[in-house]
Design a protein around this motif. Structure first.
Motif, short mmCIF file in Angstrom:
data_model
loop_
_atom_site.label_atom_id
_atom_site.label_comp_id
_atom_site.label_asym_id
_atom_site.label_seq_id
_atom_site.Cartn_x
_atom_site.Cartn_y
_atom_site.Cartn_z
N LYS A 161 0.83 -1.21 0.00
CA LYS A 161 0.00 0.00 0.00
C LYS A 161 0.86 1.26 0.00
CE LYS A 161 -2.48 3.40 2.15
NZ LYS A 161 -1.97 4.58 2.88
N MET A 162 1.98 1.22 0.72
CA MET A 162 2.84 2.41 0.80
C MET A 162 3.46 2.76 -0.54
SD MET A 162 4.72 2.47 4.52
CE MET A 162 5.19 0.75 4.65
N ARG A 163 3.49 1.79 -1.46
CA ARG A 163 4.07 2.04 -2.79
C ARG A 163 3.03 2.47 -3.81
NH1 ARG A 163 6.85 -3.75 -2.85
NH2 ARG A 163 8.20 -3.57 -1.04
N ILE A 164 1.78 2.64 -3.38
CA ILE A 164 0.69 2.95 -4.33
C ILE A 164 -0.01 4.25 -3.90
CG2 ILE A 164 -1.32 2.04 -5.55
CD1 ILE A 164 -0.56 -0.74 -4.59
N PRO A 165 0.61 5.40 -4.19
CA PRO A 165 -0.04 6.68 -3.84
C PRO A 165 -1.35 6.90 -4.58
CG PRO A 165 1.90 7.04 -5.23
CD PRO A 165 1.92 5.60 -4.83
N ALA A 166 -1.55 6.17 -5.68
CA ALA A 166 -2.78 6.33 -6.46
C ALA A 166 -4.02 6.01 -5.63
CB ALA A 166 -2.75 5.42 -7.68
N ILE A 167 -3.89 5.18 -4.59
CA ILE A 167 -5.06 4.80 -3.79
C ILE A 167 -5.71 6.03 -3.18
CG2 ILE A 167 -5.76 3.66 -1.64
CD1 ILE A 167 -3.88 1.38 -2.36
N GLN A 168 -4.92 6.84 -2.50
CA GLN A 168 -5.50 8.03 -1.85
C GLN A 168 -5.93 9.06 -2.88
OE1 GLN A 168 -2.27 7.99 1.39
NE2 GLN A 168 -3.89 9.22 2.31
N TYR A 174 -12.82 10.56 -5.94
CA TYR A 174 -14.15 9.97 -5.81
C TYR A 174 -15.01 10.76 -4.84
CZ TYR A 174 -17.72 6.82 -3.98
OH TYR A 174 -18.92 6.30 -3.54
N ARG A 175 -14.44 11.11 -3.67
CA ARG A 175 -15.23 11.81 -2.66
C ARG A 175 -15.60 13.22 -3.11
NH1 ARG A 175 -14.64 10.90 3.44
NH2 ARG A 175 -16.88 11.01 3.05
N ALA A 207 -6.05 6.74 4.96
CA ALA A 207 -5.20 7.86 5.35
C ALA A 207 -4.00 7.40 6.17
CB ALA A 207 -6.01 8.88 6.15
N GLU A 208 -4.09 6.21 6.77
CA GLU A 208 -2.98 5.67 7.56
C GLU A 208 -1.87 5.18 6.63
OE1 GLU A 208 -2.61 5.61 10.77
OE2 GLU A 208 -4.64 6.25 11.38
#
Length: 339
Positions: A161-168, A174-175, A207-208
């Motif tokens: 997850k830490m390698r995928i900034p696209a998630i946030q 979306y929001r 966000a974590e």
């Protein structure tokens, strides 16, 4: 005295044959260490019900990791939409790209809730009276192995997850978009899948920096808080013993050579770091204090002795997700080792 010394030099193999008690001459002061066969431990009838419940969760863990690993994001589509705010086709293209990703992110988040419940079931089994946590690990090796597998998954998920900034970035878009569309009274089918309350909880989760580890830390803390009649030491001793298990296996070639796969060594490293972090969040004084039952200096040394590529993420987890590292009571040499 001679019999105690003799016991210090021997291995005591328990009746199931999967967990070997490794006694050293310092054990009387520092507590026992164990060699736990993470590859072959099988559930007994006594463990079967809980094992089946937890296994139903763990059997989905690999597909969750594969889904996260394949996550590509909608960065280009979002940039095009932002740069062309009046182009309806670009807006629709971005929205249609983001919505399936949000469904996938919901799946990951929902899995964290299942994992939290599984962890608490295992903690209940591995800490309940009349047995000590050490005795539980001797009697219930398969549950201890599942506990380790949850931590192993958690560290792997968070490293990815830490390698995928696209998630946030995707979820923020979306929001923003769903709020704007709601104001314009547009029909939003996706809200039947991800309503506002779910979106708020997912937002806090992602966000974590290490969302799965944060979930397990909170679950462990809540377990201690909700079980007021259970001594805190039952939980912390379970965690410190697991840390000792992994440290011994990693630093002792005689034990590490028992495993058929080198992947098991990385498994042990992740589990060791995971239980350290949980201990640090649950114990009032944390894992780094001199009174800690975890040999932090030894654990960090074991990690530092491994190839840097294998442990960079784990050392960062100790630096950035623990609670008490920067307390005044933490010895300076431990902070220095993690720099």
């Amino acid at each position: 005295m001679f019999s105690k010394y003799h016991e210090c030099l021997s291995y005591v193999k328990n009746q199931m044959g999967n967990l070997l008690k490794v006694l050293t001459c310092t054990e009387l002061e520092q507590g026992p260490n164990f060699f736990l066969d993470f590859e072959n431990a099988q559930p007994t009838e006594m463990e079967r019900d809980v094992w089946n419940q937890v296994n139903s969760v763990l059997q989905d863990s690999e597909s969750i990791l594969l889904g996260l690993q394949a996550y590509k994001g909608a960065g280009q589509e979002i940039r095009d939409a932002i740069q062309n705010p009046n182009d309806f086709m670009q807006q629709e293209r971005a929205w249609n790209s983001v919505c399936p990703l949000v469904i996938k992110l919901k799946k990951f988040y929902s899995f964290s809730l299942r994992l939290e419940e599984a962890l608490q079931s295992l903690l209940e089994c591995l800490t309940c009276p009349p047995f000590t946590p050490t005795q539980h690990l001797e009697r219930e090796q398969a549950l201890a192995k599942q506990f380790a597998e949850i931590l192993h998954f958690t560290l792997r998920f968070d490293e990815l997850k830490m390698r995928i900034p696209a998630i946030q970035n995707d979820f923020s878009y979306y929001r923003r978009t769903i709020s704007r569309n709601r104001i314009n009274n547009m029909n939003l089918d996706i809200e039947s899948e991800v309503n506002n309350e779910m979106a708020n909880r997912m937002s806090l989760f992602y966000a974590e920096a290490t969302p799965m580890l944060k979930t397990l830390s909170n679950a462990t803390t809540n377990f201690v808080t909700e079980n007021k009649t259970l001594p805190l030491e039952n939980t912390t001793d379970c965690l410190s013993t697991m840390a000792s298990v992994c440290k011994v296996m990693l630093e002792t070639p005689e034990y590490s050579s028992r495993f058929s796969s080198e992947d098991t060594l990385l498994f042990c490293m992740r589990v060791m770091v995971g239980v350290i972090i949980l201990y640090d969040h649950v114990h009032p004084n944390g894992a780094f204090n001199k009174s800690s039952k975890i040999d932090m200096k030894g654990c960090i040394k074991v990690l530092k002795d491994q190839p840097a590529d294998n442990v960079e993420g784990l050392l960062n987890a100790l630096k950035f997700t623990t609670k008490h590292l920067n307390d005044e009571s933490t010895p300076k040499n431990i902070r220095t080792m993690l720099q």
